[in-house]
Scaffold this active site. Structure first.
Site, PDB file in Angstrom:
ATOM      1  N   HIS A 171       0.814  -1.221   0.000  1.00 13.06           N
ATOM      2  CA  HIS A 171       0.000   0.000   0.000  1.00 13.06           C
ATOM      3  C   HIS A 171       0.848   1.272   0.000  1.00 13.06           C
ATOM      4  CE1 HIS A 171       0.554  -0.329   4.452  1.00 13.06           C
ATOM      5  NE2 HIS A 171       0.506   0.982   4.405  1.00 13.06           N
ATOM      6  N   LYS A 175       0.631   5.629  -2.139  1.00 15.83           N
ATOM      7  CA  LYS A 175       0.708   6.962  -1.530  1.00 15.83           C
ATOM      8  C   LYS A 175       1.158   7.988  -2.569  1.00 15.83           C
ATOM      9  CE  LYS A 175       1.601   5.287   3.160  1.00 15.83           C
ATOM     10  NZ  LYS A 175       0.432   5.909   3.792  1.00 15.83           N
ATOM     11  N   GLU A 209       7.042   4.296  13.957  1.00 14.44           N
ATOM     12  CA  GLU A 209       5.679   4.096  14.447  1.00 14.44           C
ATOM     13  C   GLU A 209       5.646   4.396  15.939  1.00 14.44           C
ATOM     14  OE1 GLU A 209       3.540   0.530  12.368  1.00 14.44           O
ATOM     15  OE2 GLU A 209       5.535  -0.159  12.939  1.00 14.44           O
ATOM     16  N   HIS A 233       7.868  -2.570   2.499  1.00 17.61           N
ATOM     17  CA  HIS A 233       7.736  -1.124   2.333  1.00 17.61           C
ATOM     18  C   HIS A 233       9.078  -0.431   2.093  1.00 17.61           C
ATOM     19  CE1 HIS A 233       3.740  -1.909   3.523  1.00 17.61           C
ATOM     20  NE2 HIS A 233       3.898  -1.818   4.815  1.00 17.61           N
TER      21      HIS A 233
END
Length: 476
Positions: A171, A175, A209, A233
């Site tokens: 995903h 972006k 995170e 990622h």
């Protein structure tokens, strides 16, 4: 693939990903008139629901996760939805699903289930005519825990679908700023000639995170930060930064160049990696427990990784790529820092020149920040006073009237329309796993145990030393 799908099947349609991301994304696409009028969306999961109950669940999820101004006609979107109960491990429900889909449909399948269920799911689809030449399939990560298990998953999928109809999702590639990285490099003459070892000193990629386990203990114990973040990622971001100019924006051309970068990654030396695990501390001013406390037992799983990577090719020889990711960091941030070299000679004897630096922010804010030297206004008798000044491009400001999209919107639309450029090819996945496995082999050989760090910090002190021994500071 040119034909658009007229039926989208969502496996795991009642799950967390579907409710937070997939259904809101599809509703937003519908509100922007980007979905064909005849597109049908069929949800399937183990839960026993009627069409009406599934639509009601979808409505509540959309109201929770999609802003009011992006919803459009909710009734119009909900009318696209139907539901078919299915336990993927038994053959019973596939016939009902096939009947619900109907004959002669162009089908896109989004598989948001555990990888252990991929093989029985694909077998059931194939046996009931849902994996023919009119079907394509999208796979949600994780795709294995190492190269061997990844190959097993890919083999199972390839038994029913050719590579041209397999869409492996990451995903991050949906972006806007990640896609804008491609535009930045290949649509601007003044960047690409400088995008090499002659002019770039190093590159940093950070994914921080603030959260801890969040109910994902079982998954995280089997993954750790290296498999969870770096393997997919971060290596995709690295490949986009480092790849050679493709001949076109065609899926094959772009992915050919990415896989060349991944195959050029040098095997890592033991001193080029740092692992960490958070202990109790404070994040956003609030006390939080340590990983072992959240887990309820001791563990050697890393929640932080810092790496110094090298790409052995002409463009990047001698340029280190510093990667770091961790949980319970001081802030939630994903960014790429490109540090340019010093000017070869300064004509300003009284000025301390600072290197140009580009910071590409991916989350939470999407922006591009370029720092450069400029004269401080004023009249001086001798020389010039210089100062570093920023040149900022903030996406919402640069494109007035454009709203921030969910990353899955772009990817779901590409799946429906059959565009593979922003999806990951099998040889990419396997090149990523091959490099990750070589790192884990080094850790296993030396019995690596993660260093502890306080929640709310940027990781163990060894991570700072990893960069500082090269005269580099992390961009915090």
């Amino acid at each position: 693939m040119e034909k658009k799908a007229d039926t989208l099947i969502l496996f795991g349609a009642t799950g967390d990903l579907s409710q937070r991301m997939l259904l809101p994304s599809l509703c937003a696409l519908d509100a922007d008139d980007l979905l064909a009028e005849d597109l049908r969306i069929v949800g399937t999961a183990r839960s026993e629901l009627s069409d009406g109950e599934f639509r009601d669940m979808a409505r509540k999820a959309i109201e929770q996760y999609l802003p009011d101004h992006r919803r459009g006609s909710m009734a119009q979107f909900l009318n696209r939805l139907t539901y078919s109960q299915l336990d993927v491990t038994t053959p019973d429900g596939y016939r009902e699903l096939a009947d619900k889909v109907g004959k002669d449909r162009e089908i896109a399948i989004f598989l948001s289930t555990a990888p252990s269920l991929f093989e029985p799911t694909i077998k059931g689809l194939a046996e009931h005519g849902l994996a023919d030449s009119n079907s394509r399939i999208c796979l949600e990560k994780p795709l294995g825990t190492d190269l061997e298990s990844s190959c097993q998953i890919n083999d199972a999928v390839a038994a029913a679908f050719p590579e041209s109809r397999i869409f492996r999702i990451d995903h991050y590639l949906g972006k806007e700023t990640v896609q804008n990285l491609i535009a930045l490099r290949f649509a601007n003459m003044f960047f690409e000639p400088l995008w090499n070892s002659q002019h770039i000193e190093h590159v940093q990629i950070t994914v921080g995170e603030t959260v801890g386990l969040e109910g994902r203990a079982d998954f995280y114990e089997s993954a750790g930060a290296l498999r969870d973040m770096v393997q997919n990622h971060m290596l995709q971001l690295l490949a986009l930064v480092a790849m050679e100019p493709p001949g076109s924006f065609d899926a094959g051309a772009v992915r050919d160049e990415k896989v060349k970068v991944l195959r050029a990654l040098r095997e890592m030396e033991p001193q080029e990696s740092v692992t960490g695990q958070y202990r109790k501390g404070a994040v956003d001013g609030q006390p939080v427990a340590g990983y072992d406390e959240e887990l309820g037992r001791d563990s050697n799983v890393e929640t932080f990784v810092a790496l110094k990577a090298h790409i052995d090719n002409w463009r990047w020889q001698g340029v280190p790529f510093y990667l770091r990711t961790g949980k319970r960091m001081p802030e939630r941030v994903t960014e790429i820092v490109v540090q340019f070299r010093c000017v070869p000679h300064s004509i300003f004897p009284n000025a301390r020149l600072k290197q140009n630096r580009m910071v590409i922010g991916i989350q939470p804010e999407e922006n591009i920040h370029l720092s450069m030297m400029a004269k401080v206004p004023g009249i001086e008798q001798e020389g010039m006073t210089l100062r570093q000044v920023p040149l900022d491009i903030t996406m919402p400001d640069a494109f007035t009237g454009k709203h921030k999209r969910i990353a899955y919107e772009r990817l779901l639309l590409d799946l429906i329309e059959g565009h593979q450029t922003l999806f990951v090819r099998r040889d990419e996945v396997e090149a990523q796993w091959r490099w990750i496995d070589s790192i884990r082999a080094v850790w296993d050989k030396e019995g690596r145990e993660p260093k502890t760090y306080a929640a709310g910090s940027w990781g163990p002190s060894k991570a700072i030393a990893l960069a500082e021994r090269d005269g580099v500071s992390w961009h915090d």
